[in-house]
Design a protein around this motif. Structure first.
Motif, short mmCIF file in Angstrom:
data_model
loop_
_atom_site.label_atom_id
_atom_site.label_comp_id
_atom_site.label_asym_id
_atom_site.label_seq_id
_atom_site.Cartn_x
_atom_site.Cartn_y
_atom_site.Cartn_z
N CYS A 191 32.42 40.06 37.76
CA CYS A 191 33.64 39.38 37.30
C CYS A 191 33.91 39.50 35.81
CB CYS A 191 33.60 37.91 37.70
SG CYS A 191 32.42 36.91 36.73
N ASN B 6 32.23 37.71 33.50
CA ASN B 6 31.80 36.49 32.84
C ASN B 6 30.55 36.77 32.01
OD1 ASN B 6 31.60 33.78 32.16
ND2 ASN B 6 30.69 33.16 34.10
N CYS C 171 40.42 33.94 40.74
CA CYS C 171 41.23 33.44 39.63
C CYS C 171 41.12 34.43 38.47
CB CYS C 171 40.73 32.06 39.21
SG CYS C 171 41.75 31.26 37.96
N LEU D 153 38.04 30.91 31.47
CA LEU D 153 37.22 30.64 32.65
C LEU D 153 36.49 29.30 32.50
CD1 LEU D 153 34.83 33.21 34.39
CD2 LEU D 153 34.07 30.90 33.87
N TYR E 76 36.10 34.37 40.00
CA TYR E 76 36.89 34.72 38.82
C TYR E 76 36.91 36.23 38.59
CZ TYR E 76 36.73 29.77 37.46
OH TYR E 76 36.86 28.42 37.44
#
Length: 203
Positions: free
Chosen positions: A61, A63, A84, A92, A105
């Motif tokens: 993702c 992150n 998302c 986030l 995400y």
């Protein structure tokens, strides 16, 4: 500001280079560290060094994570049907703080901004399109800042989905977030409600 020590001066300048920290605040921080036991300042410095050396980007993702796959992507309780889409990791984290979203995400790493020379190839849009082809993916929530660049990015992604025949629902967060505002600065209640009250995207 006069300094009797170059070591203090260098420390103050280092703190002052951080966003939101003025020289007076930087001086207070420097003196605070001087007043602490040496092991405390050593742990402080080591924590920063370890973070900078060890932080990773989630392979799924985008992150920030200690491992190749972040905790959110590995969490089996998260809803894999909904992704998302956010501009950056701070967005986030802002959405996570609302505790209203239990999906997954995708971090774009920015927004399409032609004036600034940022195009689709500079973002992780290709990875997002690939994730959208997965059978479990049913919806993409475009949780991007309500700005011209944000709307341009949403339009481009939606156009790419249609051109590639990728059949997923594309929705926008509700405009409880004012146009022209930055998502990460929205209050938690407004942001949480905007996720819950998302609307289908109509390009």
């Amino acid at each position: 500001m006069n300094f009797s020590s170059n070591l203090i001066k260098d420390t103050v300048e280092a703190f002052a280079a951080l966003p939101g920290i003025g020289r007076k605040s930087a001086l207070r921080l420097a003196f605070h560290l001087l007043e602490q036991p040496e092991e405390t300042t050593t742990e402080f410095a080591e924590a920063i060094q370890k973070m900078r050396a060890g932080i990773k980007t989630c392979n799924t993702c985008g992150n920030l994570s200690d491992e190749d796959i972040c905790g959110i992507c590995k969490d089996p309780s998260r809803d894999s049907k909904v992704i998302c889409v956010v501009e950056g990791v701070r967005d986030l984290m802002a959405i996570e703080d609302t505790q209203h979203f239990r999906g997954r995400y995708h971090v774009l790493g920015g927004l399409i901004a032609p004036i600034e020379g940022v195009g689709p190839a500079d973002l992780t849009i290709a990875d997002l399109l690939q994730r959208a082809t997965q059978p479990e993916t049913q919806e993409l929530i475009m949780a991007l800042s309500p700005t011209i660049d944000g709307d341009t990015t949403i339009f481009y992604i939606n156009k790419q989905l249609h051109e590639r025949g990728i059949d997923v629902t594309v929705s926008n967060i509700a405009r409880g977030v004012s146009f022209g505002g930055e998502l990460e600065y929205a209050d938690g209640v407004t942001l949480g409600r905007s996720i819950l009250a998302r609307t289908p995207y109509k390009g």
